[in-house]
Design a protein around this motif. Structure first.
Motif, PDB file in Angstrom:
ATOM      1  N   ASP A 161      26.294  16.605  49.980  1.00  0.00           N
ATOM      2  CA  ASP A 161      24.871  16.994  50.052  1.00  0.00           C
ATOM      3  C   ASP A 161      24.214  16.236  48.922  1.00  0.00           C
ATOM      4  OD1 ASP A 161      25.780  18.329  47.710  1.00  0.00           O
ATOM      5  OD2 ASP A 161      25.197  20.336  48.419  1.00  0.00           O
ATOM      6  N   TYR A 349      22.802  16.963  58.945  1.00  0.00           N
ATOM      7  CA  TYR A 349      23.684  17.782  59.515  1.00  0.00           C
ATOM      8  C   TYR A 349      23.448  19.307  59.609  1.00  0.00           C
ATOM      9  CZ  TYR A 349      24.781  18.525  54.531  1.00  0.00           C
ATOM     10  OH  TYR A 349      24.617  18.597  53.187  1.00  0.00           O
ATOM     11  N   SER A 350      21.992  19.694  58.863  1.00  0.00           N
ATOM     12  CA  SER A 350      21.537  20.871  58.376  1.00  0.00           C
ATOM     13  C   SER A 350      20.149  20.577  58.342  1.00  0.00           C
ATOM     14  CB  SER A 350      22.301  21.602  57.776  1.00  0.00           C
ATOM     15  OG  SER A 350      22.054  21.414  56.136  1.00  0.00           O
ATOM     16  N   ALA A 352      16.569  23.270  56.881  1.00  0.00           N
ATOM     17  CA  ALA A 352      15.986  24.242  56.342  1.00  0.00           C
ATOM     18  C   ALA A 352      14.708  24.222  56.789  1.00  0.00           C
ATOM     19  CB  ALA A 352      16.098  24.337  54.849  1.00  0.00           C
ATOM     20  N   ARG A 358      11.939  30.695  61.962  1.00  0.00           N
ATOM     21  CA  ARG A 358      13.104  30.242  62.618  1.00  0.00           C
ATOM     22  C   ARG A 358      12.853  31.094  64.017  1.00  0.00           C
ATOM     23  NH1 ARG A 358      19.477  30.891  61.445  1.00  0.00           N
ATOM     24  NH2 ARG A 358      20.270  29.720  63.232  1.00  0.00           N
ATOM     25  N   GLU A 367      15.462  24.261  67.907  1.00  0.00           N
ATOM     26  CA  GLU A 367      16.980  24.318  67.561  1.00  0.00           C
ATOM     27  C   GLU A 367      17.661  24.020  68.877  1.00  0.00           C
ATOM     28  OE1 GLU A 367      19.773  27.694  65.449  1.00  0.00           O
ATOM     29  OE2 GLU A 367      17.502  28.078  65.764  1.00  0.00           O
ATOM     30  N   VAL A 376      22.731  21.990  62.384  1.00  0.00           N
ATOM     31  CA  VAL A 376      22.593  23.681  62.339  1.00  0.00           C
ATOM     32  C   VAL A 376      21.460  23.662  61.350  1.00  0.00           C
ATOM     33  CG1 VAL A 376      23.645  25.622  60.832  1.00  0.00           C
ATOM     34  CG2 VAL A 376      25.012  23.770  62.061  1.00  0.00           C
ATOM     35  N   VAL A 377      20.749  24.777  62.289  1.00  0.00           N
ATOM     36  CA  VAL A 377      19.369  25.292  61.251  1.00  0.00           C
ATOM     37  C   VAL A 377      19.837  26.293  60.308  1.00  0.00           C
ATOM     38  CG1 VAL A 377      17.270  26.224  61.426  1.00  0.00           C
ATOM     39  CG2 VAL A 377      17.941  24.794  63.376  1.00  0.00           C
ATOM     40  N   ARG A 378      19.659  26.262  59.006  1.00  0.00           N
ATOM     41  CA  ARG A 378      20.157  27.051  58.244  1.00  0.00           C
ATOM     42  C   ARG A 378      19.190  28.413  58.218  1.00  0.00           C
ATOM     43  NH1 ARG A 378      22.720  23.616  53.995  1.00  0.00           N
ATOM     44  NH2 ARG A 378      22.535  25.242  52.364  1.00  0.00           N
ATOM     45  N   ARG A 379      19.778  29.491  57.524  1.00  0.00           N
ATOM     46  CA  ARG A 379      19.182  30.625  57.447  1.00  0.00           C
ATOM     47  C   ARG A 379      18.161  30.878  56.427  1.00  0.00           C
ATOM     48  NH1 ARG A 379      21.280  34.499  60.692  1.00  0.00           N
ATOM     49  NH2 ARG A 379      23.421  34.202  61.626  1.00  0.00           N
ATOM     50  N   GLU A 380      18.452  29.980  55.164  1.00  0.00           N
ATOM     51  CA  GLU A 380      17.623  30.178  53.941  1.00  0.00           C
ATOM     52  C   GLU A 380      16.501  29.110  54.136  1.00  0.00           C
ATOM     53  OE1 GLU A 380      21.164  27.366  52.904  1.00  0.00           O
ATOM     54  OE2 GLU A 380      20.629  29.452  53.995  1.00  0.00           O
ATOM     55  N   ASN A 403      18.786  17.906  55.882  1.00  0.00           N
ATOM     56  CA  ASN A 403      19.904  17.651  54.932  1.00  0.00           C
ATOM     57  C   ASN A 403      20.789  16.325  55.574  1.00  0.00           C
ATOM     58  OD1 ASN A 403      19.112  19.387  52.734  1.00  0.00           O
ATOM     59  ND2 ASN A 403      19.738  21.068  54.635  1.00  0.00           N
TER      60      ASN A 403
END
Length: 457
Positions: A161, A349-350, A352, A358, A367, A376-380, A403
């Motif tokens: 990252d 790869y992800s 936010a 979301r 998504e 991946v869609v992050r939770r934060e 990201n």
């Protein structure tokens, strides 16, 4: 939870969503798939790095870059193309060299840091004071380095990252000033690099009134080895100049919305670069990704909202973020979301997304469109969106953070190896596909990120 389970859940959520959301995911899938085989991004990156090359703020090359940007926007069918002019302090490299003159002669490979002062004519020779960590330098009392060249050799670890850059960045940006406070007459720092070549990596630093340069990693280790044997003397010969009011440019192109054209999605990359390479991963890649994504988002039919791509003109030496906000502040309430691409061309790869968004049908559709791209869609919510949208963020514009895999980014960034051949066309296309799907769903929905963030509190 397994990755495949997450992707399957996203797809099932869309099947249960309203018909308009299913239309969104169908359109997003269409532009996504088209992006994976489209060559626009590669053509843009190739054109910029080949026809313009390195693009220092305030330089003739940057003026060529400005003209290239205007022409490229028009060639790709963007409208309302414009140049937003501003001035900003800029630094320019002159001849520079470094060598060990005792106890044994060695040529050192360096690149002056932005805002470095020049040495006296004929150069500067002094004993070094070597510190294997930046904290060791900070622990020295004021006056303790009088007459010496301070050297910091702390290493930068490799991370996916890019977070390690933040851990060591101060030794480049603030190191010269801290060394000068302690009486040093010069400053050398191990390049913020994860590579092991003899290519140094430049970058900006705070003005400190002393010559300051980045060492190639092997040369930093050479100085460590020499210092273990006793006193080491180094000669620096560096010339540079500065312009407190250099001309700079943010270049803008739009794909206008048909129903709500005053609602704007802002994205882009930075057009300027440092001078050793051709500014390919930093940041011709970001220019190429965002420009191609905007064009492809409109390939499935007219968009309801406007997509605005900005090629920011002074990220490396600063100024473009504040200038863009100053020129466009009145539009901020109508800016739906902002984002930038400035982490090379590695795969996304992800992601936010803004707080509370979301679960919105539009973002569920987005998504679902990401499933084949393994994102991946992050939770934060995102913590930072990038230097060039920092002004917009401070003014309240919602933002996203995509990201990318930066495992190799700091092998190349700010170095002579930052060239077109380091960009993987397939990874570049994956970035475009992610951005195009996002732009399509936001531009064709009524999602209100500001309101969703309020409701999430």
């Amino acid at each position: 939870m397994r990755m495949t389970t997450i992707f399957a859940a996203a797809a099932l959520a869309v099947l249960a969503a309203p018909a308009f959301a299913q239309d969104l995911v169908a359109g997003a899938a269409q532009v996504r798939d088209r992006a994976l085989t489209d060559g626009t991004a590669w053509a843009v990156a190739e054109s910029l790095t080949t026809e313009v090359g390195p693009r220092m703020t305030g330089s003739p090359a940057m003026e060529r870059g400005r003209d290239w940007a205007v022409a490229k926007f028009r060639e790709l069918g963007f409208t309302n193309v414009r140049v937003e002019r501003f001035t900003t302090p800029a630094w320019f490299r002159g001849p520079e060299s470094a060598e060990v003159v005792g106890p044994a002669p060695h040529k050192l490979h360096i690149l002056g840091l932005g805002n470095s002062a020049s040495t006296p004519k004929g150069g500067l020779t002094a004993e070094i004071a070597l510190f294997r960590s930046y904290q060791e330098l900070l622990d020295q009392p004021e006056g303790s380095l009088k007459g010496k060249i301070a050297v910091v050799t702390q290493r930068m670890p490799r991370t996916q990252d890019g977070s390690s850059y933040g851990f060591v960045n101060a030794q480049r940006t603030q190191g010269p000033r801290e060394a000068a406070r302690r009486g040093a007459v010069g400053y050398l720092v191990r390049s913020l690099s994860t590579d092991d070549t003899r290519l140094p990596h430049t970058g900006g630093a705070q003005a400190a009134g002393i010559p300051a340069a980045a060492l190639s990693p092997p040369d930093a280790e050479l100085l460590e080895n020499l210092a273990r044997r006793g006193a080491v003397r180094v000669k620096l010969d560096m010339q540079s100049r500065s312009d407190p009011k250099a001309p700079a440019y943010n270049i803008v192109g739009e794909i206008r919305g048909t129903e709500r054209p005053d609602e704007v999605i802002v994205l882009g990359g930075h057009l300027d670069s440092w001078d050793p390479g051709t500014g390919a991963v930093d940041d011709a890649a970001g220019i190429a990704i965002t420009t191609a994504a905007a064009k492809l988002a409109a390939s499935a039919g007219p968009l309801k909202r406007t997509i605005r791509v900005v090629m920011w003109g002074s990220e490396e030496q600063g100024g473009s973020s504040g200038a863009y906000l100053a020129a466009n502040r009145a539009e901020v309430p109508k800016m739906i979301v902002a984002g930038e691409s400035d982490s090379g061309a590695g795969r996304v790869y992800s992601i936010a997304l803004p707080a509370g968004s979301r679960s919105h049908p539009a973002m569920k559709a987005f998504e679902a469109a990401l499933v084949p791209l393994k994102v991946v869609v992050r939770r934060e919510a995102p913590q930072s969106g990038g230097a060039d949208i920092a002004g917009l963020i401070s003014a309240g514009t919602p933002f996203v953070d995509f990201n990318q895999d930066m495992s190799r980014y700091f092998d190349l960034h700010h170095a002579a190896d930052d060239t077109l051949d380091k960009i993987d066309p397939a990874e570049l296309s994956q970035n475009v596909a992610v951005w195009a799907a996002f732009l399509y769903t936001v531009a064709n929905s009524d999602i209100d990120f500001r309101q969703l963030a309020k409701e999430a509190k």
